[in-house]
Design an enzyme around this catalytic site. Structure first.
Site, PDB file in Angstrom:
ATOM      1  N   ALA A 141       0.824  -1.217   0.000  1.00 56.10           N
ATOM      2  CA  ALA A 141       0.000   0.000   0.000  1.00 56.10           C
ATOM      3  C   ALA A 141       0.867   1.280   0.000  1.00 56.10           C
ATOM      4  O   ALA A 141       1.736   1.424  -0.857  1.00 56.10           O
ATOM      5  CB  ALA A 141      -0.985  -0.049   1.172  1.00 56.10           C
ATOM      6  N   ILE A 142       0.630   2.189   0.937  1.00 54.58           N
ATOM      7  CA  ILE A 142       1.359   3.461   0.921  1.00 54.58           C
ATOM      8  C   ILE A 142       2.860   3.209   1.055  1.00 54.58           C
ATOM      9  O   ILE A 142       3.675   3.821   0.352  1.00 54.58           O
ATOM     10  CB  ILE A 142       0.861   4.383   2.063  1.00 54.58           C
ATOM     11  CG1 ILE A 142      -0.595   4.785   1.816  1.00 54.58           C
ATOM     12  CG2 ILE A 142       1.746   5.626   2.182  1.00 54.58           C
ATOM     13  CD1 ILE A 142      -1.245   5.552   2.970  1.00 54.58           C
TER      14      ILE A 142
ATOM     15  N   ASP B  20       9.687  -6.125  13.710  1.00 56.38           N
ATOM     16  CA  ASP B  20       8.446  -5.466  14.142  1.00 56.38           C
ATOM     17  C   ASP B  20       8.847  -4.126  14.758  1.00 56.38           C
ATOM     18  O   ASP B  20       9.723  -4.087  15.635  1.00 56.38           O
ATOM     19  CB  ASP B  20       7.748  -6.372  15.178  1.00 56.38           C
ATOM     20  CG  ASP B  20       6.347  -5.893  15.524  1.00 56.38           C
ATOM     21  OD1 ASP B  20       6.182  -4.688  15.812  1.00 56.38           O
ATOM     22  OD2 ASP B  20       5.437  -6.726  15.507  1.00 56.38           O
ATOM     23  N   VAL B  21       8.202  -3.052  14.311  1.00 60.76           N
ATOM     24  CA  VAL B  21       8.619  -1.726  14.789  1.00 60.76           C
ATOM     25  C   VAL B  21       8.393  -1.537  16.291  1.00 60.76           C
ATOM     26  O   VAL B  21       8.946  -0.607  16.878  1.00 60.76           O
ATOM     27  CB  VAL B  21       7.930  -0.573  14.010  1.00 60.76           C
ATOM     28  CG1 VAL B  21       8.352  -0.579  12.546  1.00 60.76           C
ATOM     29  CG2 VAL B  21       6.425  -0.613  14.170  1.00 60.76           C
TER      30      VAL B  21
ATOM     31  N   ASN C  82       6.463   4.518   8.196  1.00 56.78           N
ATOM     32  CA  ASN C  82       5.146   4.289   7.574  1.00 56.78           C
ATOM     33  C   ASN C  82       4.304   3.251   8.302  1.00 56.78           C
ATOM     34  O   ASN C  82       3.074   3.346   8.304  1.00 56.78           O
ATOM     35  CB  ASN C  82       5.360   3.851   6.114  1.00 56.78           C
ATOM     36  CG  ASN C  82       4.111   3.243   5.505  1.00 56.78           C
ATOM     37  OD1 ASN C  82       3.185   3.955   5.118  1.00 56.78           O
ATOM     38  ND2 ASN C  82       4.059   1.916   5.455  1.00 56.78           N
TER      39      ASN C  82
ATOM     40  N   TYR D 238      -6.786   5.836  17.445  1.00 59.29           N
ATOM     41  CA  TYR D 238      -6.026   6.151  16.226  1.00 59.29           C
ATOM     42  C   TYR D 238      -5.767   7.649  16.135  1.00 59.29           C
ATOM     43  O   TYR D 238      -4.644   8.085  15.868  1.00 59.29           O
ATOM     44  CB  TYR D 238      -6.802   5.666  14.994  1.00 59.29           C
ATOM     45  CG  TYR D 238      -6.073   5.890  13.683  1.00 59.29           C
ATOM     46  CD1 TYR D 238      -5.106   4.997  13.239  1.00 59.29           C
ATOM     47  CD2 TYR D 238      -6.361   6.998  12.881  1.00 59.29           C
ATOM     48  CE1 TYR D 238      -4.438   5.202  12.033  1.00 59.29           C
ATOM     49  CE2 TYR D 238      -5.704   7.205  11.679  1.00 59.29           C
ATOM     50  CZ  TYR D 238      -4.742   6.296  11.251  1.00 59.29           C
ATOM     51  OH  TYR D 238      -4.082   6.509  10.058  1.00 59.29           O
TER      52      TYR D 238
ATOM     53  N   LYS E  47      -2.026   9.525  16.094  1.00 60.21           N
ATOM     54  CA  LYS E  47      -1.504  10.332  14.986  1.00 60.21           C
ATOM     55  C   LYS E  47      -1.228  11.781  15.425  1.00 60.21           C
ATOM     56  O   LYS E  47      -0.281  12.398  14.937  1.00 60.21           O
ATOM     57  CB  LYS E  47      -2.469  10.283  13.798  1.00 60.21           C
ATOM     58  CG  LYS E  47      -2.508   8.904  13.121  1.00 60.21           C
ATOM     59  CD  LYS E  47      -1.140   8.490  12.583  1.00 60.21           C
ATOM     60  CE  LYS E  47      -1.167   7.153  11.868  1.00 60.21           C
ATOM     61  NZ  LYS E  47       0.134   6.756  11.296  1.00 60.21           N
TER      62      LYS E  47
HETATM   63  P1  NDP Z   1      -1.627  -0.949   5.452  1.00 61.07           P
HETATM   64  O1  NDP Z   1      -2.308  -1.608   6.592  1.00 61.07           O
HETATM   65  O2  NDP Z   1      -2.109  -1.238   4.076  1.00 61.07           O
HETATM   66  O3  NDP Z   1      -0.055  -1.296   5.488  1.00 61.07           O
HETATM   67  C1  NDP Z   1       0.658  -1.109   6.663  1.00 61.07           C
HETATM   68  C2  NDP Z   1       2.013  -1.772   6.520  1.00 61.07           C
HETATM   69  O4  NDP Z   1       2.701  -1.635   7.782  1.00 61.07           O
HETATM   70  C3  NDP Z   1       1.889  -3.259   6.241  1.00 61.07           C
HETATM   71  O5  NDP Z   1       2.928  -3.665   5.380  1.00 61.07           O
HETATM   72  C4  NDP Z   1       2.053  -3.868   7.626  1.00 61.07           C
HETATM   73  O6  NDP Z   1       2.562  -5.181   7.606  1.00 61.07           O
HETATM   74  C5  NDP Z   1       3.076  -2.924   8.226  1.00 61.07           C
HETATM   75  N1  NDP Z   1       3.054  -3.004   9.681  1.00 61.07           N
HETATM   76  C6  NDP Z   1       1.989  -2.900  10.495  1.00 61.07           C
HETATM   77  N2  NDP Z   1       2.365  -3.042  11.766  1.00 61.07           N
HETATM   78  C7  NDP Z   1       3.701  -3.254  11.742  1.00 61.07           C
HETATM   79  C8  NDP Z   1       4.664  -3.487  12.750  1.00 61.07           C
HETATM   80  N3  NDP Z   1       4.325  -3.526  14.042  1.00 61.07           N
HETATM   81  N4  NDP Z   1       5.960  -3.650  12.394  1.00 61.07           N
HETATM   82  C9  NDP Z   1       6.315  -3.614  11.081  1.00 61.07           C
HETATM   83  N5  NDP Z   1       5.438  -3.424  10.082  1.00 61.07           N
HETATM   84  C10 NDP Z   1       4.154  -3.246  10.416  1.00 61.07           C
HETATM   85  O7  NDP Z   1      -1.631   0.601   5.775  1.00 61.07           O
HETATM   86  P2  NDP Z   1      -1.645   1.897   4.826  1.00 61.07           P
HETATM   87  O8  NDP Z   1      -0.706   1.739   3.694  1.00 61.07           O
HETATM   88  O9  NDP Z   1      -3.049   2.258   4.567  1.00 61.07           O
HETATM   89  O10 NDP Z   1      -1.074   2.985   5.854  1.00 61.07           O
HETATM   90  C11 NDP Z   1       0.305   3.253   5.973  1.00 61.07           C
HETATM   91  C12 NDP Z   1       0.472   4.414   6.941  1.00 61.07           C
HETATM   92  O11 NDP Z   1      -0.269   5.539   6.498  1.00 61.07           O
HETATM   93  C13 NDP Z   1      -0.024   4.098   8.361  1.00 61.07           C
HETATM   94  O12 NDP Z   1       0.840   4.697   9.310  1.00 61.07           O
HETATM   95  C14 NDP Z   1      -1.383   4.753   8.377  1.00 61.07           C
HETATM   96  O13 NDP Z   1      -1.810   5.072   9.672  1.00 61.07           O
HETATM   97  C15 NDP Z   1      -1.126   5.978   7.534  1.00 61.07           C
HETATM   98  N6  NDP Z   1      -2.340   6.536   6.965  1.00 61.07           N
HETATM   99  C16 NDP Z   1      -3.170   5.769   6.184  1.00 61.07           C
HETATM  100  C17 NDP Z   1      -4.327   6.312   5.673  1.00 61.07           C
HETATM  101  C18 NDP Z   1      -5.271   5.503   4.840  1.00 61.07           C
HETATM  102  O14 NDP Z   1      -6.371   5.995   4.577  1.00 61.07           O
HETATM  103  N7  NDP Z   1      -4.898   4.310   4.375  1.00 61.07           N
HETATM  104  C19 NDP Z   1      -4.714   7.703   5.945  1.00 61.07           C
HETATM  105  C20 NDP Z   1      -3.756   8.423   6.757  1.00 61.07           C
HETATM  106  C21 NDP Z   1      -2.640   7.849   7.250  1.00 61.07           C
HETATM  107  P3  NDP Z   1       1.658  -6.464   8.064  1.00 61.07           P
HETATM  108  O15 NDP Z   1       1.209  -7.076   6.796  1.00 61.07           O
HETATM  109  O16 NDP Z   1       2.647  -7.315   8.829  1.00 61.07           O
HETATM  110  O17 NDP Z   1       0.544  -5.968   8.929  1.00 61.07           O
END
Ligand code: NDP
Length: 257
Positions: free
Chosen positions: A22-23, A67-68, A94, A162, A166
């Protein structure tokens, strides 16, 4: 240097947490396309396979499993990269988790703590781990994924934990920016609106919410992960050399209303 050259990251090493989907995946690609070697931190190799597929485009992509929320592991990855030929000069915090509309009165201790652990503690552990080496190099750029939810309270769904996580990321961004400017490190954040990613579209209950969100959005649409990655690339690059402590809205005007 031309304006276009300021966006180039040749010779730089970037780290993107959660950079396999994703992002985060779009940030990985944007930074790699600009010339950076990118290390993706994911919880498993499987999570990182889309990032590794970017090697087919000739990009320099590596993965570290971690894991972060594990501060010791983040230190170990930062130390390992610092000991290599190309230490990390760019960090994109991210990795984050969402919250599926749980009312505040129903949030468990575990729900609250998990949100803070990933979305806030994880950003701090990574910033501290990589920031220490950036301090010794006297340069670096950190970009955090904040959210418009750090400015406003979303409706109709409740998501207090959440939102608070943020808002804290935004102020962590400003605090580190102020503290580390003397070391040549810039720290900024992006604050996106709803982005079409699994965090949003995979949630069944969001189907009924989306029309309400769009009615609250001047541009009348959600964003794409690529549109967030463009802003992250800008902030990570020399094109943003005077910017630190900024929370850049990437929100289709949502916070105007
Ligand atoms: P996704 O859930 O699609 O992806 C998140 C990624 O972070 C995944 O690869 C996930 O891996 C990884 N991740 C989650 N927890 C951990 C951890 N503890 N350690 C390492 N990796 C981890 O999220 P988005 O792409 O939608 O969002 C990315 C960022 O943008 C986030 O911080 C989110 O809060 C922020 N954001 C998103 C918005 C949205 O509308 N989507 C809007 C505003 C901000 P795994 O597969 O292991 O879970």
């Amino acid at each position: 240097m031309s304006y276009q050259e300021k966006f180039r990251l040749d010779g730089e090493r970037a780290v993107v947490t959660g950079g396999g989907r994703a992002i985060g995946l779009c940030c990985t690609e944007a930074l790699a396309e600009a010339g950076a070697a990118v290390v993706v931190i994911e919880r498993s190799e499987a999570d990182a396979r889309q990032a590794l597929a970017l090697r087919d485009k000739g990009y320099d992509i590596e993965v570290r499993v971690g894991d972060v929320t594990d501060a010791g592991r983040m230190d170990a990855i930062a130390n390992e990269l610092a000991g290599g030929a190309r230490p990390a000069t760019i960090l994109v915090n991210n990795a984050g988790i969402g919250q599926n509309g749980i009312a505040a009165e129903d949030l468990t201790d575990a729900d609250w703590l998990r949100m803070m652990d990933v979305n806030l503690n994880g950003v701090f552990w990574c910033s501290r781990a990589f920031g220490r080496h950036m301090i010794s190099m006297k340069r670096g750029a950190i970009v955090n994924l904040g959210s418009m939810s750090g400015h406003i309270c979303n409706r109709p769904q409740p998501q207090t934990a959440y939102n608070v996580s943020k808002a804290a990321v935004h102020h962590l961004t400003r605090s580190l920016a102020a503290e580390w400017a003397q070391h040549g490190i810039r720290v900024n954040a992006v604050a996106p609106t709803y982005i079409e990613t699994p965090m949003v579209v995979a949630v069944e209950a969001n189907r009924e919410r989306i029309p309400i969100w769009l009615a609250d959005t001047p541009m009348g649409r959600m964003g794409t992960p690529e549109e967030v990655a463009s802003a992250v690339l800008f902030l990570a690059s020399g094109a943003a050399s005077l910017m630190t402590g900024a929370i850049v809205n990437v929100d289709a005007g949502f916070t105007c209303w």
